[in-house]
Design an enzyme around this catalytic site. Structure first.
Site, PDB file in Angstrom:
ATOM      1  N   HIS A   2       0.857  -1.177  -0.116  1.00  0.00           N
ATOM      2  CA  HIS A   2       0.102  -0.064  -0.104  1.00  0.00           C
ATOM      3  C   HIS A   2       0.875   1.239  -0.088  1.00  0.00           C
ATOM      4  O   HIS A   2       2.056   1.266   0.602  1.00  0.00           O
ATOM      5  CB  HIS A   2      -0.987  -0.008   1.282  1.00  0.00           C
ATOM      6  N   GLU A   5       0.728   3.876   1.947  1.00  0.00           N
ATOM      7  CA  GLU A   5       1.120   4.251   3.266  1.00  0.00           C
ATOM      8  C   GLU A   5       2.381   3.402   3.786  1.00  0.00           C
ATOM      9  O   GLU A   5       3.315   3.932   4.318  1.00  0.00           O
ATOM     10  CB  GLU A   5      -0.052   4.159   4.048  1.00  0.00           C
ATOM     11  N   CYS A  10      -6.544   1.537   5.910  1.00  0.00           N
ATOM     12  CA  CYS A  10      -7.120   0.501   5.919  1.00  0.00           C
ATOM     13  C   CYS A  10      -6.599  -0.101   7.439  1.00  0.00           C
ATOM     14  O   CYS A  10      -5.659   0.395   7.886  1.00  0.00           O
ATOM     15  CB  CYS A  10      -6.805  -0.640   5.074  1.00  0.00           C
ATOM     16  N   CYS A  23      -2.739  -0.632   7.437  1.00  0.00           N
ATOM     17  CA  CYS A  23      -1.987   0.704   7.419  1.00  0.00           C
ATOM     18  C   CYS A  23      -1.829   1.404   8.683  1.00  0.00           C
ATOM     19  O   CYS A  23      -0.959   2.100   8.803  1.00  0.00           O
ATOM     20  CB  CYS A  23      -2.325   1.552   6.056  1.00  0.00           C
TER      21      CYS A  23
END
Length: 155
Positions: free
Chosen positions: A79, A81, A107, A110
């Site tokens: 991801h 992040e 999410c 993260c």
């Protein structure tokens, strides 16, 4: 007209997002401390693995089999992040007391990693919630641990 620091950072995250190669949501992230960018990240496969748009990730290549928000454990993509946090770590840059700007609300995974890395605030452009309605409250609870909150940024 000169953008505010928040607008500026989010515009950078939007630009970073243009490098994402995921077949689902394209996401960009910027980590800033004291008004300065310390790291950026976008979502995609790890180094030296075929990109999603080249068939590198089975989950991304089979979107009908794996609906949005599901089967993250099978996805090999990192991801945005996470990539921003990992890039900072790779180059020995502390993320303690930093703000993370992201084009989509984080999410579970993260958010946990950002809390562990000392991120104190998250600013995002687009809402995200777990596909399972029963997990909405847990997600909200997790996000409540950021000292300065998880805040929608309207630009």
């Amino acid at each position: 007209m000169r953008p505010s620091i928040n607008e500026y950072m989010m515009q950078v995250a939007i630009t970073v997002r243009s490098r994402a190669n995921c077949k689902g949501n394209k996401v960009g992230a910027v980590i800033a401390r004291e008004g300065h960018i310390i790291s950026t990240g976008y979502n995609g496969t790890p180094h030296n693995i075929k990109n999603c748009d080249e068939g590198g990730c089975n989950r991304c290549s089979n979107r009908k089999k794996f609906p949005s928000g599901t089967s993250y454990d099978l996805c090999i993509c990192v991801h945005a992040e996470q990539n921003a946090l990992l890039s900072a770590a790779r180059f020995g840059i502390s993320t303690e007391n930093s703000i993370l700007y992201t084009t989509i609300m984080p999410c579970f995974g993260c958010a946990k990693e950002m809390l562990q890395a000392g991120i104190i605030e998250v600013k995002f452009l687009k809402e995200w919630s777990p596909p399972n309605q029963d997990l909405h409250q847990e997600h909200k609870k997790l996000l409540s641990y950021f000292p300065h909150g998880v805040n929608l940024l309207k630009i």
